[in-house]
Write a protein that holds these residues in place. Structure first.
Motif, PDB file in Angstrom:
ATOM      1  N   SER A 176       0.825  -1.213   0.000  1.00  0.00           N
ATOM      2  CA  SER A 176       0.000   0.000   0.000  1.00  0.00           C
ATOM      3  C   SER A 176       0.857   1.261   0.000  1.00  0.00           C
ATOM      4  N   GLY A 177       2.159   1.098   0.008  1.00  0.00           N
ATOM      5  CA  GLY A 177       3.037   2.258  -0.065  1.00  0.00           C
ATOM      6  C   GLY A 177       3.499   2.769   1.283  1.00  0.00           C
TER       7      GLY A 177
ATOM      8  N   LYS B 136      -6.194   9.262  -0.091  1.00  0.00           N
ATOM      9  CA  LYS B 136      -5.491   8.127  -0.673  1.00  0.00           C
ATOM     10  C   LYS B 136      -6.491   7.267  -1.424  1.00  0.00           C
ATOM     11  N   SER B 147      -1.398   2.774  -5.647  1.00  0.00           N
ATOM     12  CA  SER B 147      -1.926   3.787  -4.750  1.00  0.00           C
ATOM     13  C   SER B 147      -1.611   5.185  -5.243  1.00  0.00           C
ATOM     14  N   ILE B 149      -1.511   8.821  -3.468  1.00  0.00           N
ATOM     15  CA  ILE B 149      -1.563   9.387  -2.129  1.00  0.00           C
ATOM     16  C   ILE B 149      -1.338  10.882  -2.233  1.00  0.00           C
ATOM     17  N   PHE B 283       3.987   8.647   2.553  1.00  0.00           N
ATOM     18  CA  PHE B 283       4.703   7.818   1.585  1.00  0.00           C
ATOM     19  C   PHE B 283       6.128   8.307   1.464  1.00  0.00           C
TER      20      PHE B 283
END
Lengths: 297, 431
Positions: A176-177, B136, B147, B149, B283
Motif C-alpha cells: 500500500s506504499g 489516498k 496507490s 496518495i 509515503f
C-alpha cells in the motif's frame, strides 16, 4: 475435526493413547527419507530465486526495480522488491511455491497416508490396535497438517536466510506504499507463512480422501496431484468464472493481503472458510469411506 | 463427529457395517457439501437483502442531505464494476496511445496509465480521506496495489508490482488533471463525486425520486432514482444510495436503457467514518524504488505524442460517472459544440481528419490513408464500427453500451450518451 476436540472429551487413558498414536505417526512422517527430500527441494527454491535475482541485479539495490524481473508484471508476486529488501524473498518464494510445489509435496504425503499403509500391507496391523478407524484417520490428517506447516516454514525460513545473506534488509514498503520496520516485517512474514500453511488444509483433506479410495499409494498420490493440476488449470479459464469460488485454490493469493496497510482481512477469512469447508467435506467423506471399507491388505 | 464415534468403533472392530449404515455415513459429507455450496454461493446475495425501515423523505430533502453532508473523514473499500460493452478498452486504448509505461522515459506508476484499467471489469478500491489535504486511493490487485496518495502538497503514486513511484507537486497542471480535481473535492472517486455530477445535471429533463431504502456496507441508506425523461438517451436509470445518517453517497449504479447488467456499479463494501490513521497518507519511497518526477516525464514525452492520450486518459478517473464521458466531450476540448439538451445532447467535434475514419475496409470509402492513427488502431476501429448514411452524408458509428459516436466522412465526430438514431438526427440537423 481436530484430534483435540475428541481427546478433551475422553478419559485420560484414551488421551494418552491418541497422543501416542499421533507421536508415532509424526515420527513416521518426519523420519522418512522421502520427507527430507521433499523439504530439501522446497528449501532450494528460495535459494534459486534469490540467486537468480542477485545475479541479474549484480547485488546493486538501485538496479533492482528496473531489471528485477518482475518490473513489467512478470514473475511471481513481490519479485521486484527482492533486491531492495531480502525479506521480500520470503513472500516471493511462498508466492512461487504455493501454486504447485507446496501442494505437490502435501499431495504426496496426504495421498500416501492411508493408501501407502494399505499397499505396504501395514494398514490391517494398525487397525488391530484398539485405536478405531476414526481416530486413525484423524491422526493421519493431523500429521499431514503438521507436514503442511513444516513445508511452509521450510520455504519461509530458507527464504529469510537466503534473503538476509544476499540482499540488504531493513524497513520495508508495504504494497500500500506505507513503511513498516523490520520487526513488523518479520511478524508479517510469520503470519503470511501461517496463512499459506492454512491454505493447504483443504487440499490435504482432499488428498486424504483420495487416499481412502484406493489401496495403491502411487495411485493415491498421482490422483491427488492430478486433481491439483486440474484445478489449477481450471482457475486459468475465464469462462469458468462461476465455478472458481468453489475451487480450493481460489483464495490462495489472499496471503498477500497481509502485506497491505491496513490489512485487508476479507479474502483471508474467505480463504479460511473455504479451507474449513474442504476439510469438513473431504474429511467426512474420507471417514464415510474409510469407516465402512473392507481392509484386505 | 462425536455421535458417530460409537457406531464407528463397533464397525471398525468387529461388525461388518450393513449397507444401510454405509450409505447413511455418506449423508454427512453430502450435508456438508450442501451447506458449503449454499454458503459460498448465496452469502453475497443474502447480504444484499433486507431493506431497512427509514422515515419517508422527499427527493429534495435527500439531495439537500447530500449537499449538506460535510463528512471529512472516511475510509473504506469500494467495488467498481464497469461494463461499457467494450471487451478490452484498456488494451484497445493502449494501441492508440503511445506506451508511456513501458516505453522509454515512462513510468509504470504514472497515474493516467493505471487508471485506464478501471474502465473495464471489476475492481476493488480502497479510499481514505482526512480533510482536503490528505487523501489516498488504492486500486487493489492480486498481491499488488496501485496507490495514489495526496498528503499536503505532495502527490505520490506507487505501483507495488513494479516497485515504481511517481511524484508530483500540487498545482502541477500537466498531469492527470482529473484526479487533482477529484481530490480537491474532499473524497476522491467515491460515490460522492459521481453523485455530484448527476445532481448538477438534474433539470426539467430529468426525473429525480426517492425509491425506497437499501442497506449498503452495513449502513442504512435511501435510494435516489434518477431517470431521463425524454427518449433517445442510452442511460436508463441511475441509482444512488445515500447514507441515511450523514448523507454520504454509498453506492452508484448506472443502468443502460437497453437493459441488462449495469454499465457502472460502484459502491462501498465497507465504510468507516472515523479518522484514518495518519500513517495511511505517508509515503516515502524505499531505497531502490524507482521514482519518476512528473516534470521529468513531461519533458521526455514529446507534446504531440501525448495528445491522443488526452481524451482517453481522462476517462478512467471517476469513470463511474459514465455519462461524464459525454459531458466531458461536451464542455471540453477545443472546437466542441453541443446539439440538443439534457440527456440526449450530442457533442460535435471537428477532428479535422478529412478522410473520416482512416480505415482500409470499413467501407467508409474515402479512407485515403490520412495516417493519423496507426494501422492497428484503424483496424480496431473497423471492428467496432457500423456504417450509416443520412442527409449528412455517410459515416461510421461506434457503439458502446453507453456512449455512441458517429464519425462522418468529412471529419466531424458526433458523440453522446444517446442511441444511434439520435446521433444521425443530430448530424442531419447540422447540414
Amino acid at each position: 475435526m481436530s484430534p483435540g476436540d475428541i481427546t478433551t472429551e475422553r478419559p485420560p487413558p484414551r488421551v494418552a493413547a491418541t497422543l501416542g498414536l499421533l507421536r508415532s505417526e509424526l515420527g513416521l512422517t518426519f523420519r522418512r527419507l522421502r520427507t527430507f527430500a521433499l523439504l530439501g527441494v522446497l528449501a532450494a527454491i528460495p535459494v534459486l530465486i534469490g540467486g537468480v535475482v542477485r545475479i541479474e541485479t549484480g547485488g546493486d539495490p538501485s538496479a533492482g526495480s528496473g531489471s528485477g524481473g518482475g518490473a513489467d508484471g512478470g514473475g511471481p508476486a513481490f519479485m521486484a522488491q527482492i533486491s531492495n529488501n531480502g525479506l521480500f524473498l520470503v513472500f516471493t518464494a511462498l508466492a512461487a511455491t504455493l501454486p504447485f510445489f507446496l501442494p505437490l509435496t502435501v499431495g504426496v504425503v496426504a495421498g500416501d497416508a492411508i493408501a501407502g499403509e494399505a499397499s505396504a500391507g501395514t494398514l490391517r496391523y494398525l487397525l488391530v490396535a484398539p485405536a478405531g478407524r476414526t481416530r486413525l484417520l484423524l491422526v493421519k490428517y493431523a500429521s499431514t497438517l503438521a507436514f503442511c506447516l513444516a513445508a511452509t516454514l521450510t520455504v519461509a525460513v530458507s527464504g529469510l536466510v537466503t534473503g538476509a545473506l544476499l540482499f540488504p534488509v531493513g524497513d520495508l514498503t508495504t504494497i500500500s506504499g506505507t513503511r513498516i520496520d523490520y520487526s513488523e516485517g518479520l511478524w508479517r512474514a510469520l503470519l503470511i507463512a501461517l496463512a499459506v500453511a492454512l491454505s493447504l488444509v483443504g487440499f490435504a483433506a482432499l488428498g486424504l480422501f483420495v487416499s481412502t479410495l484406493t489401496s495403491s499409494g502411487i495411485a493415491a498420490m498421482a490422483g491427488t496431484v492430478g486433481l491439483l493440476v486440474t484445478v489449477q488449470i481450471l482457475t486459468t479459464i475465464p469462462q469458468l468464472d462461476a465455478v472458481h469460488p468453489y475451487l480450493f485454490s481460489h483464495h490462495w493469493l489472499s496471503f498477500a493481503d497481509l502485506m497491505r496497510e491496513p490489512v485487508l482481512w476479507e479474502n483471508l477469512y474467505a480463504n479460511l472458510r473455504l479451507q474449513g469447508f474442504y476439510a469438513l467435506l473431504f474429511g467426512s467423506a474420507a471417514w464415510a469411506r474409510f469407516a465402512g471399507k473392507d481392509i484386505s491388505a | 463427529m462425536a455421535p458417530y464415534e460409537s457406531a464407528q468403533r463397533t464397525a471398525g472392530d468387529e461388525d461388518r457395517p450393513t449397507g444401510r449404515r454405509r450409505v447413511a455415513r455418506y449423508a454427512v459429507p453430502a450435508a456438508v457439501a450442501g451447506v458449503a455450496a449454499a454458503t459460498i454461493g448465496l452469502v453475497p446475495a443474502l447480504a444484499d437483502s433486507g431493506d431497512p425501515d427509514l422515515p419517508k423523505i422527499t427527493a429534495q430533502q435527500l439531495i439537500e442531505k447530500v449537499a449538506a453532508s460535510d463528512q471529512q473523514q472516511i475510509s473504506g473499500n469500494v467495488k467498481i464494476s464497469t461494463d461499457l460493452g467494450l471487451p478490452s478498452l484498456a488494451d484497445a486504448a493502449a494501441s492508440f496511445a503511445p506506451k508511456g509505461g513501458d516505453g522509454d522515459g515512462g513510468s509504470a506508476a504514472a497515474p493516467d496509465q493505471k487508471l485506464m484499467e478501471l474502465v473495464t471489469g471489476t475492481h476493488t478500491l480502497r479510499v481514505a480521506a482526512d480533510g482536503p489535504q490528505k487523501q489516498k486511493l488504492s486500486i487493489l490487485d492480486d498481491a499488488a496495489e496501485y496507490s495514489i496518495i495526496r498528503n499536503g502538497s505532495d502527490v505520490w503514486a506507487y505501483d507495488s508490482k513494479s516497485d515504481e513511484a511517481f511524484h508530483a507537486e500540487d498545482g502541477h497542471a500537466g498531469k492527470a488533471p482529473e484526479q487533482d480535481r477529484g481530490m480537491h473535492e474532499g473524497v476522491p472517486a467515491t460515490p460522492k463525486e459521481l453523485a455530484d455530477e448527476i445532481l448538477k445535471a438534474a433539470d426539467e429533463t430529468t426525473s429525480v425520486t426517492v425509491d425506497g431504502t437499501a442497506s449498503v456496507a452495513g449502513r442504512d441508506a435511501y435510494q435516489l432514482l434518477v431517470e431521463p425523461k425524454g427518449t433517445g438517451s442510452t442511460v436508463g436509470s441511475i441509482r444512488i444510495a445515500v447514507d441515511a445518517e450523514n448523507g454520504v453517497p454509498l453506492k452508484f449504479t448506472l443502468s443502460p436503457s437497453s437493459g441488462g447488467k449495469p454499465v457502472v456499479d460502484a459502491g462501498f463494501t465497507k465504510v468507516d467514518f472515523a479518522k484514518p490513521a495518519a500513517s495511511t497518507f505517508e509515503f516515502k519511497p524505499g531505497k531502490g524504488t524507482k521514482v519518476t518526477e512528473a516534470d521529468e516525464l513531461e519533458r521526455k514525452a514529446p507534446k504531440e505524442l501525448k495528445e491522443p492520450k488526452g481524451p482517453l486518459g481522462e476517462l478512467p478517473f471517476g469513470q463511474p460517472g459514465g455519462d461524464k464521458n459525454g459531458k466531458n466531450g461536451k464542455n471540453g476540448k477545443g472546437g466542441a459544440k453541443v446539439i440538443g439538451k439534457g440527456w440526449s445532447s450530442v457533442a460535435v467535434i471537428d477532428s479535422g481528419a478529412k478522410g473520416g475514419v482512416p480505415s482500409s475496409g470499413s467501407g467508409s470509402g474515402s479512407g485515403s490513408g490520412s495516417g493519423e492513427l496507426p494501422p492497428e488502431a484503424g483496424k480496431l476501429l473497423d471492428s467496432f464500427g457500423d456504417k450509416v448514411t443520412g442527409k449528412f452524408g455517410s459515416g461510421t458509428v461506434f457503439s458502446t453500451r453507453l456512449v455512441n459516436a458517429l464519425m462522418t466522412d468529412d471529419g466531424k465526430v458526433y458523440i453522446g450518451a444517446v442511441d444511434k438514431a439520435t446521433l444521425v438526427k443530430a448530424a442531419n440537423s447540422q447540414k
